[in-house]
Design a protein around this motif. Structure first.
Motif, PDB file in Angstrom:
ATOM      1  N   GLU A 167       0.765  -1.326  -0.243  1.00 33.82           N
ATOM      2  CA  GLU A 167      -0.018   0.424   0.000  1.00 33.82           C
ATOM      3  C   GLU A 167       0.860   0.935   0.130  1.00 33.82           C
ATOM      4  OE1 GLU A 167      -2.021  -0.377   3.879  1.00 33.82           O
ATOM      5  OE2 GLU A 167      -3.844  -1.845   2.822  1.00 33.82           O
ATOM      6  N   LEU A 168       0.771   2.302  -0.509  1.00 33.04           N
ATOM      7  CA  LEU A 168       1.225   3.447  -0.457  1.00 33.04           C
ATOM      8  C   LEU A 168       1.538   4.064   0.696  1.00 33.04           C
ATOM      9  CD1 LEU A 168       0.412   5.481  -3.901  1.00 33.04           C
ATOM     10  CD2 LEU A 168       3.134   4.258  -2.841  1.00 33.04           C
ATOM     11  N   ARG A 187       1.961  16.273  -2.765  1.00 31.30           N
ATOM     12  CA  ARG A 187      -0.090  16.634  -2.638  1.00 31.30           C
ATOM     13  C   ARG A 187      -0.488  14.831  -2.250  1.00 31.30           C
ATOM     14  NH1 ARG A 187      -1.872  20.828  -5.025  1.00 31.30           N
ATOM     15  NH2 ARG A 187      -3.516  18.768  -6.349  1.00 31.30           N
ATOM     16  N   VAL A 188      -0.249  14.073  -3.411  1.00 30.95           N
ATOM     17  CA  VAL A 188      -1.265  13.415  -3.513  1.00 30.95           C
ATOM     18  C   VAL A 188      -1.094  12.228  -2.304  1.00 30.95           C
ATOM     19  CG1 VAL A 188      -2.473  11.252  -4.856  1.00 30.95           C
ATOM     20  CG2 VAL A 188      -2.741  14.132  -5.650  1.00 30.95           C
ATOM     21  N   LEU A 189       0.384  11.885  -2.567  1.00 31.65           N
ATOM     22  CA  LEU A 189       1.096  11.141  -1.769  1.00 31.65           C
ATOM     23  C   LEU A 189       0.816  10.601  -0.494  1.00 31.65           C
ATOM     24  CD1 LEU A 189       4.153  10.390  -3.519  1.00 31.65           C
ATOM     25  CD2 LEU A 189       2.532   8.640  -3.197  1.00 31.65           C
ATOM     26  N   ARG A 190       0.146  12.713   0.124  1.00 35.50           N
ATOM     27  CA  ARG A 190       0.503  12.642   1.399  1.00 35.50           C
ATOM     28  C   ARG A 190      -1.115  12.466   1.566  1.00 35.50           C
ATOM     29  NH1 ARG A 190       3.036  13.477   5.765  1.00 35.50           N
ATOM     30  NH2 ARG A 190       2.116  15.721   6.400  1.00 35.50           N
ATOM     31  N   ALA A 191      -1.500  12.428   1.235  1.00 38.47           N
ATOM     32  CA  ALA A 191      -3.731  12.500   1.327  1.00 38.47           C
ATOM     33  C   ALA A 191      -3.319  10.757   1.316  1.00 38.47           C
ATOM     34  CB  ALA A 191      -3.628  12.897  -0.403  1.00 38.47           C
ATOM     35  N   PHE A 192      -3.665  10.061   0.526  1.00 36.92           N
ATOM     36  CA  PHE A 192      -2.734   8.819   0.430  1.00 36.92           C
ATOM     37  C   PHE A 192      -2.360   8.146   2.320  1.00 36.92           C
ATOM     38  CE2 PHE A 192      -3.149   7.544  -3.825  1.00 36.92           C
ATOM     39  CZ  PHE A 192      -4.071   6.392  -4.331  1.00 36.92           C
ATOM     40  N   GLY A 193      -1.718   8.945   2.862  1.00 35.11           N
ATOM     41  CA  GLY A 193      -0.724   8.503   4.297  1.00 35.11           C
ATOM     42  C   GLY A 193       0.581   8.230   3.898  1.00 35.11           C
ATOM     43  N   SER A 194       1.250   8.152   3.150  1.00 37.00           N
ATOM     44  CA  SER A 194       3.261   8.247   2.616  1.00 37.00           C
ATOM     45  C   SER A 194       3.515   8.947   3.635  1.00 37.00           C
ATOM     46  CB  SER A 194       2.949   8.175   1.100  1.00 37.00           C
ATOM     47  OG  SER A 194       2.779   7.156  -0.236  1.00 37.00           O
ATOM     48  N   THR A 195       4.766   9.084   3.709  1.00 38.63           N
ATOM     49  CA  THR A 195       5.885   9.394   4.101  1.00 38.63           C
ATOM     50  C   THR A 195       6.544   9.829   3.007  1.00 38.63           C
ATOM     51  OG1 THR A 195       6.172   8.727   5.813  1.00 38.63           O
ATOM     52  CG2 THR A 195       8.093   9.988   5.210  1.00 38.63           C
TER      53      THR A 195
END
Length: 359
Positions: A167-168, A187-195
């Motif tokens: 998972e991302l 920005r989108v990765l941060r919304a996914f919950g990524s570091t």
């Protein structure tokens, strides 16, 4: 009545000439304009080197015929080589509908006193979305499972823990380059919950902190990231920035995505890294040779996703590119300096000589 300004709208089968025409008419209302048009064969025929420029479409002779006595050129892929610029004495502006004017001999244009404009951010949303799509496709085996199911193989074993995807959410993703595209991806990765880690020596630390990303050196990014995605420009500094030496720093099973430019990577070590499992998956939209040859080793390597340089291919990108290009030309026609000029020194030279652009 003032004579009409002669304009070449040189498009192709992505940005049609008429799109340039309509965009400039909207950006410069009330300006008398006389249009000539040209359609180069891209993308039905791949772009490539023409004369002394790269990533161009069409020929010098075709462009010179289309130009005629045009003063302003709105262009996507046509080859503005040294020869074309020398043989087009009426030309006063080259407005390029690309993130960088790689199809223009900028040095020749500068010597001729011709400003060259470009369109930063034209495909930022499209390219960012595509990069994220490649990440998800690689992490969750989407293309492979689709192809296998169509061949009659129900790969339920992908649920086995050794084969399961990642998972991302909670995963560390490294972005190499933090311009317009990289910032959207982050920005989108941060919304996914990524570091999100970023390697870019020119990134603004205050902006990075506000965006919730961590600026690190490239070597640290490679060591810590389970997914790495490239978003840098090609310069002498960044050419082959990923290579046999530093690719070994990636954690075992890492996923590598390149939807920026092929020259950012040395593709030579990638097949062995995939065969060994050190590189878990590779997703590419760009290549060191485009299109890659039929005997290209990565065609036979495991866990490789390839697409034919499609990251920017959206209808919105075409509309946006034409609008930004037209805005640069309209500013010039009003006697103003356009916002996005790759060789602003031509204005200083004209000012020193007591001249200036014609409106």
């Amino acid at each position: 009545m003032k004579d009409a300004i002669r304009v070449l709208a040189s498009g192709d089968h992505f940005i049609a000439p008429q799109l340039f025409v309509e965009a400039l008419q909207k950006a410069a209302p009330g300006t008398a304009l006389e249009f000539r048009t040209q359609t180069t064969p891209w993308p039905h025929t791949p772009f490539g080197p023409v004369g002394n420029v790269k990533e161009a479409s069409g020929t010098e002779d075709e462009l010179l015929e289309a130009l005629g006595d045009a003063e302003v050129a709105l262009v996507q892929m046509a080859p503005f080589t040294d020869r074309v610029i020398r043989e087009a004495p009426n030309l006063k502006l080259i407005a390029v509908a690309r993130g960088g004017p790689v199809n223009v001999d900028v040095a020749a244009a500068t010597r001729a006193g011709i400003p060259v404009t470009f369109t930063p951010g034209r495909n930022a949303a499209a390219a960012a979305e595509f990069a994220l799509g490649l990440m998800l496709a690689a992490l969750r085996r989407i293309p492979a499972s689709d192809a296998e199911l169509k061949k009659g193989a129900w790969r339920g074993d992908y649920y086995a823990i050794d084969n399961a995807g990642i998972e991302l959410d909670g995963t560390t993703v490294g972005l190499v380059g933090y311009g317009a595209i990289g910032a959207i991806v982050a920005r989108v990765l941060r919304a996914f919950g990524s570091t999100v880690l970023v390697a870019d020596p020119y990134a603004d630390p205050a902006r990075a902190a506000a965006d919730g990303v961590e600026l690190v050196a490239l070597e640290e990014l490679l060591r810590r990231s389970s997914v790495v995605s490239l978003h840098a420009r090609v310069t002498p500094e960044t050419r082959h920035m990923l290579n046999a030496d530093n690719l070994k720093l990636l954690p075992k099973g890492a996923v590598l995505v390149n939807s920026a430019r092929g020259e950012l990577m040395d593709y030579g070590p990638l097949p062995a890294l995939l065969e060994s499992g050190h590189l878990g998956a590779l997703a590419l939209d760009v290549y060191d040779v485009e299109p890659p040859p039929g005997d290209w080793p990565l065609h036979r390597a495991p866990n490789v996703i390839t697409t034919p340089h499609l990251a920017g291919a959206t209808r919105q990108t075409a509309d946006r590119a034409a609008a930004i290009t037209a805005a640069q030309a309209a500013a010039y026609l009003r006697g103003e300096r356009p916002e996005f000029v790759v060789n602003p020194e031509v204005f200083e030279a004209a000012k020193s000589a007591g001249g200036g652009q014609q409106s």
